[in-house]
Design an enzyme around this catalytic site. Structure first.
Site, PDB file in Angstrom:
ATOM      1  N   LYS A  22     170.999  23.126  -8.726  1.00 61.94           N
ATOM      2  CA  LYS A  22     171.017  22.681 -10.131  1.00 61.94           C
ATOM      3  C   LYS A  22     170.260  23.662 -11.014  1.00 61.94           C
ATOM      4  O   LYS A  22     170.766  24.101 -12.049  1.00 61.94           O
ATOM      5  CB  LYS A  22     170.373  21.311 -10.254  1.00 61.94           C
ATOM      6  CG  LYS A  22     170.022  20.909 -11.693  1.00 61.94           C
ATOM      7  CD  LYS A  22     169.383  19.559 -11.819  1.00 61.94           C
ATOM      8  CE  LYS A  22     167.909  19.584 -11.853  1.00 61.94           C
ATOM      9  NZ  LYS A  22     167.255  19.881 -13.117  1.00 61.94           N
ATOM     10  N   ARG A  93     166.471  19.312 -20.578  1.00 66.64           N
ATOM     11  CA  ARG A  93     165.508  20.413 -20.714  1.00 66.64           C
ATOM     12  C   ARG A  93     166.223  21.750 -20.676  1.00 66.64           C
ATOM     13  O   ARG A  93     165.850  22.697 -21.381  1.00 66.64           O
ATOM     14  CB  ARG A  93     164.493  20.312 -19.561  1.00 66.64           C
ATOM     15  CG  ARG A  93     163.525  21.461 -19.451  1.00 66.64           C
ATOM     16  CD  ARG A  93     162.413  21.366 -20.431  1.00 66.64           C
ATOM     17  NE  ARG A  93     161.481  22.485 -20.313  1.00 66.64           N
ATOM     18  CZ  ARG A  93     160.478  22.685 -21.177  1.00 66.64           C
ATOM     19  NH1 ARG A  93     160.301  21.836 -22.178  1.00 66.64           N
ATOM     20  NH2 ARG A  93     159.661  23.711 -21.043  1.00 66.64           N
ATOM     21  N   CYS A 117     163.881  15.140 -18.226  1.00 63.45           N
ATOM     22  CA  CYS A 117     163.019  14.186 -17.521  1.00 63.45           C
ATOM     23  C   CYS A 117     161.667  14.085 -18.227  1.00 63.45           C
ATOM     24  O   CYS A 117     161.086  15.073 -18.626  1.00 63.45           O
ATOM     25  CB  CYS A 117     162.802  14.645 -16.080  1.00 63.45           C
ATOM     26  SG  CYS A 117     164.247  14.356 -15.071  1.00 63.45           S
ATOM     27  N   ARG A 122     156.273  18.734 -22.652  1.00 58.21           N
ATOM     28  CA  ARG A 122     156.968  19.905 -22.091  1.00 58.21           C
ATOM     29  C   ARG A 122     157.248  20.908 -23.217  1.00 58.21           C
ATOM     30  O   ARG A 122     158.362  21.076 -23.656  1.00 58.21           O
ATOM     31  CB  ARG A 122     158.239  19.480 -21.370  1.00 58.21           C
ATOM     32  CG  ARG A 122     157.953  18.589 -20.172  1.00 58.21           C
ATOM     33  CD  ARG A 122     159.193  18.209 -19.401  1.00 58.21           C
ATOM     34  NE  ARG A 122     159.682  19.317 -18.574  1.00 58.21           N
ATOM     35  CZ  ARG A 122     160.780  19.195 -17.811  1.00 58.21           C
ATOM     36  NH1 ARG A 122     161.487  18.086 -17.839  1.00 58.21           N
ATOM     37  NH2 ARG A 122     161.185  20.198 -17.051  1.00 58.21           N
ATOM     38  N   PRO A 123     156.165  21.557 -23.694  1.00 56.92           N
ATOM     39  CA  PRO A 123     156.338  22.500 -24.811  1.00 56.92           C
ATOM     40  C   PRO A 123     157.135  23.741 -24.407  1.00 56.92           C
ATOM     41  O   PRO A 123     157.394  23.960 -23.219  1.00 56.92           O
ATOM     42  CB  PRO A 123     154.906  22.878 -25.168  1.00 56.92           C
ATOM     43  CG  PRO A 123     154.104  22.588 -23.960  1.00 56.92           C
ATOM     44  CD  PRO A 123     154.794  21.485 -23.219  1.00 56.92           C
ATOM     45  N   ASP A 125     156.204  26.831 -25.892  1.00 55.60           N
ATOM     46  CA  ASP A 125     155.431  27.902 -26.545  1.00 55.60           C
ATOM     47  C   ASP A 125     155.561  29.247 -25.829  1.00 55.60           C
ATOM     48  O   ASP A 125     155.641  30.303 -26.465  1.00 55.60           O
ATOM     49  CB  ASP A 125     153.960  27.504 -26.652  1.00 55.60           C
ATOM     50  CG  ASP A 125     153.373  27.164 -25.290  1.00 55.60           C
ATOM     51  OD1 ASP A 125     153.810  26.154 -24.690  1.00 55.60           O
ATOM     52  OD2 ASP A 125     152.519  27.926 -24.791  1.00 55.60           O
ATOM     53  N   GLN A 126     155.620  29.223 -24.497  1.00 60.98           N
ATOM     54  CA  GLN A 126     155.733  30.483 -23.753  1.00 60.98           C
ATOM     55  C   GLN A 126     157.104  31.127 -23.937  1.00 60.98           C
ATOM     56  O   GLN A 126     157.231  32.345 -23.991  1.00 60.98           O
ATOM     57  CB  GLN A 126     155.462  30.242 -22.256  1.00 60.98           C
ATOM     58  CG  GLN A 126     154.055  29.727 -21.974  1.00 60.98           C
ATOM     59  CD  GLN A 126     152.971  30.739 -22.312  1.00 60.98           C
ATOM     60  OE1 GLN A 126     152.981  31.854 -21.798  1.00 60.98           O
ATOM     61  NE2 GLN A 126     152.071  30.370 -23.203  1.00 60.98           N
ATOM     62  N   ILE A 327     151.256  20.389 -11.966  1.00 64.02           N
ATOM     63  CA  ILE A 327     152.205  21.265 -12.665  1.00 64.02           C
ATOM     64  C   ILE A 327     152.644  20.617 -13.979  1.00 64.02           C
ATOM     65  O   ILE A 327     152.764  21.257 -15.008  1.00 64.02           O
ATOM     66  CB  ILE A 327     153.435  21.557 -11.763  1.00 64.02           C
ATOM     67  CG1 ILE A 327     152.984  22.195 -10.450  1.00 64.02           C
ATOM     68  CG2 ILE A 327     154.470  22.375 -12.525  1.00 64.02           C
ATOM     69  CD1 ILE A 327     153.101  23.665 -10.309  1.00 64.02           C
TER      70      ILE A 327
HETATM   71  C1  EPZ Z   1     161.777  23.937 -14.367  1.00 64.85           C
HETATM   72  O1  EPZ Z   1     161.266  23.231 -15.490  1.00 64.85           O
HETATM   73  C2  EPZ Z   1     162.694  22.964 -13.656  1.00 64.85           C
HETATM   74  N1  EPZ Z   1     163.770  22.568 -14.548  1.00 64.85           N
HETATM   75  C3  EPZ Z   1     161.914  21.740 -13.206  1.00 64.85           C
HETATM   76  O2  EPZ Z   1     162.803  20.958 -12.420  1.00 64.85           O
HETATM   77  C4  EPZ Z   1     160.759  22.171 -12.317  1.00 64.85           C
HETATM   78  O3  EPZ Z   1     159.980  21.038 -12.008  1.00 64.85           O
HETATM   79  C5  EPZ Z   1     159.900  23.215 -13.039  1.00 64.85           C
HETATM   80  O4  EPZ Z   1     160.726  24.320 -13.459  1.00 64.85           O
HETATM   81  C6  EPZ Z   1     158.803  23.772 -12.142  1.00 64.85           C
HETATM   82  O5  EPZ Z   1     159.362  24.334 -10.988  1.00 64.85           O
HETATM   83  C7  EPZ Z   1     164.830  23.387 -14.669  1.00 64.85           C
HETATM   84  O6  EPZ Z   1     164.882  24.438 -14.042  1.00 64.85           O
HETATM   85  C8  EPZ Z   1     165.933  22.942 -15.590  1.00 64.85           C
HETATM   86  P1  EPZ Z   1     157.953  25.306 -16.236  1.00 64.85           P
HETATM   87  P2  EPZ Z   1     160.468  24.048 -16.638  1.00 64.85           P
HETATM   88  O7  EPZ Z   1     158.288  26.050 -17.479  1.00 64.85           O
HETATM   89  O8  EPZ Z   1     161.112  25.359 -16.829  1.00 64.85           O
HETATM   90  C9  EPZ Z   1     154.327  23.916 -18.994  1.00 64.85           C
HETATM   91  C10 EPZ Z   1     163.865  19.050 -11.674  1.00 64.85           C
HETATM   92  O9  EPZ Z   1     163.454  17.988 -11.189  1.00 64.85           O
HETATM   93  N2  EPZ Z   1     154.920  24.799 -20.002  1.00 64.85           N
HETATM   94  O10 EPZ Z   1     157.725  26.070 -14.978  1.00 64.85           O
HETATM   95  O11 EPZ Z   1     160.335  23.149 -17.806  1.00 64.85           O
HETATM   96  C11 EPZ Z   1     155.230  22.740 -18.651  1.00 64.85           C
HETATM   97  O12 EPZ Z   1     155.044  21.674 -19.559  1.00 64.85           O
HETATM   98  C12 EPZ Z   1     163.175  19.638 -12.876  1.00 64.85           C
HETATM   99  O13 EPZ Z   1     164.842  19.719 -11.234  1.00 64.85           O
HETATM  100  C13 EPZ Z   1     154.226  25.001 -21.201  1.00 64.85           C
HETATM  101  O14 EPZ Z   1     153.160  24.446 -21.423  1.00 64.85           O
HETATM  102  O15 EPZ Z   1     159.060  24.214 -15.931  1.00 64.85           O
HETATM  103  C14 EPZ Z   1     154.769  22.394 -17.261  1.00 64.85           C
HETATM  104  O16 EPZ Z   1     153.604  21.607 -17.352  1.00 64.85           O
HETATM  105  C15 EPZ Z   1     162.017  18.794 -13.349  1.00 64.85           C
HETATM  106  N3  EPZ Z   1     154.778  25.820 -22.139  1.00 64.85           N
HETATM  107  C16 EPZ Z   1     154.419  23.763 -16.657  1.00 64.85           C
HETATM  108  O17 EPZ Z   1     154.196  24.644 -17.770  1.00 64.85           O
HETATM  109  C17 EPZ Z   1     155.980  26.463 -21.936  1.00 64.85           C
HETATM  110  O18 EPZ Z   1     156.424  27.213 -22.838  1.00 64.85           O
HETATM  111  C18 EPZ Z   1     155.533  24.358 -15.786  1.00 64.85           C
HETATM  112  O19 EPZ Z   1     156.696  24.350 -16.564  1.00 64.85           O
HETATM  113  C19 EPZ Z   1     156.669  26.229 -20.710  1.00 64.85           C
HETATM  114  C20 EPZ Z   1     156.114  25.412 -19.763  1.00 64.85           C
END
Ligand code: EPZ
Length: 428
Positions: A22, A93, A117, A122-123, A125-126, A327
């Site tokens: 996915k 997302r 979800c 889930r900002p 900003d990065q 996380i």
């Molecule tokens: C991806 O989400 C996946 N979703 C998530 O899978 C997965 O849990 C996550 O990566 C971690 O592996 C998709 O690929 C569609 P992150 P993502 O950016 O990209 C914070 C599932 O069940 N953050 O690695 O949103 C964020 O809030 C889903 O398949 C910021 O603060 O994850 C989180 O606390 C759920 N600012 C942490 O970092 C940002 O700009 C990790 O987020 C980006 C993220």
């Protein structure tokens, strides 16, 4: 609305085949916007998040045609307006990935603030920081993020922490930018490598995906190809844990064992036998499940997307287990539903203390998100008695034909329509 009705207590036996990943597919489908010719994707999982991605593309003017069950033809040359329909964008997302691809192609993009979800805040900003490094500006206009740039110029992008989505969006925005982009502190998940392989097959120049430094030299043209998406390591891990929780004996086919290493290691730690073959893993339980401590980490650590499923299995182990998952802000929402089934879990912020009870009792429960839903299904499969899991639309976002695949392993699981209470009241 539909629910699953599960009569538990039956060990899973037999073989199951894993579908396309996915979290790779949502990125790669969005990345077809960058392709200058038609392309074909194979091993596309038949899940609702992908259906939404394909709806977004066709609503913007792309040609999206199902060639066969898991093979899709894309021709995105007909897209002229870099705007994702609001209601579709806000539903998941992964719609953030259209920011990166539309910006990469048009230097302009309108995408609603993402949904998906509910795992806490889930900002993005990065993501926006990465786009700004390449010369883009952004404003928030009526709930939509508007990113735009006169030109995209390669530069250095340094992420403050591991972000899968941020890394994916930076790669897609940079692959047609002018010059060299270096992404530091990049995430290393298998789906990031799969996206880079897809783009490189079309003629992009991306090196280092899977490490924490990714170098991208912008190219002017991406040719059409046929590309097969990697198997879903989280779907595979979910079936591995389901086999362990039901004390079964299951062969899980169409996997890349290397992508499962952290899950395999943890299952072995709690007494589960895992035999790794070239493209399959064989999971069986010959003794009691043992307690352990677990902390989720970015890849190659233990994935947060496997935490709810693994924690559910630990409620059946002997002894006290400690699970830390920081996380996301709150990935333990499912615990209150597990308690209805007799689980003894206390949660303090991002740490759960699980007193293994050896058994769960069936009960009506409600899924709160995709992986929580998978965890409650595992609980129902292992529990004594009948479990009803509502809100299975969450589960269908990321698991292809999960009830059919589980019935193939001997599970007693049925999909049942939940009558609309309002409708019943009106026709009273
Ligand atoms: C991806 O989400 C996946 N979703 C998530 O899978 C997965 O849990 C996550 O990566 C971690 O592996 C998709 O690929 C569609 P992150 P993502 O950016 O990209 C914070 C599932 O069940 N953050 O690695 O949103 C964020 O809030 C889903 O398949 C910021 O603060 O994850 C989180 O606390 C759920 N600012 C942490 O970092 C940002 O700009 C990790 O987020 C980006 C993220």
């Amino acid at each position: 609305m539909e629910k699953f009705v599960i009569n538990g207590g039956k060990p899973l036996h037999g073989e199951v085949t894993i579908s396309g990943a996915k979290n790779a597919a949502v990125a790669i489908v969005a990345a077809t916007i960058l392709c200058d010719e038609p392309c074909v994707l194979e091993n596309v999982p038949e899940i609702s998040d992908i259906t939404i991605c394909m709806k977004i593309l066709s609503s913007m003017g792309a040609v999206v045609k199902l060639v066969s069950k898991n093979t899709v033809y894309f021709d995105t040359r007909g897209i002229t307006k870099p705007e994702v329909p609001y209601e579709l964008a806000r539903s998941m997302r992964a719609s953030t990935y259209f920011l990166g691809t539309l910006l990469g192609r048009f230097h302009n993009a309108y995408v609603a603030m993402p949904g998906g979800c509910d795992l806490g805040d889930r900002p993005i900003d990065q993501h926006l920081k990465a786009f700004a490094s390449l010369g883009a500006q952004h404003e928030l206009e009526n709930g939509q993020v508007h990113c735009h740039a006169d030109d995209l110029i390669g530069s250095q992008i340094y992420f403050d922490f591991n972000t899968v989505g941020g890394t994916i969006n930076a790669i897609m925005a940079a692959c047609k930018a002018k010059g060299l982009t270096i992404i530091e502190n990049a995430a290393k998940e298998p789906h990031i490598v799969d996206l880079a392989n897809f783009l490189n097959s079309m003629g992009a120049d991306i090196r280092g995906a899977g490490t924490d430094v990714i170098k991208i030299r912008g190219v002017g043209y991406l040719k059409g190809i046929t590309y097969g998406i990697i198997p879903d390591q989280i779907e595979a891990g979910t079936y591995m844990v389901a086999a362990a929780a039901t004390k079964g004996d299951v062969l899980i086919k169409n996997v890349i064992p290397k992508h499962l290493e952290s899950i395999t290691a943890k299952l072995r730690k709690v007494g589960v036998t895992v035999i790794e073959n070239d493209e399959s893993v064989h999971v069986k339980v010959e003794g009691p499940l043992l307690k352990t401590s677990l902390k989720t980490m970015p890849h190659p650590g233990f994935p947060t997307d496997m935490q709810p499923q693994f924690s559910t299995m630990l409620t059946l182990a002997e002894g006290t287990s400690i699970v830390t998952d920081d996380i996301f802000d709150n990935r333990f929402k499912y615990v209150s539903e597990l308690r209805r089934m007799g689980a003894d879990i206390s949660v303090d912020g991002t740490v759960a203390v699980i007193q293994g009870k050896g058994m769960l009792q069936g009960a009506p429960v409600v899924a709160t998100d995709l992986r929580a839903g998978a965890a409650l299904i595992i609980a129902g499969l292992a529990a004594n008695g009948t479990t009803e899991v509502e809100n299975i639309h969450f589960v269908e976002r990321g698991y292809e034909c999960i009830d059919k695949k589980l019935r193939g392993l001997g599970a007693d699981i049925k999909r049942v329509i939940v009558p609309d209470v309002d409708h019943v009241r009106m026709s009273g």
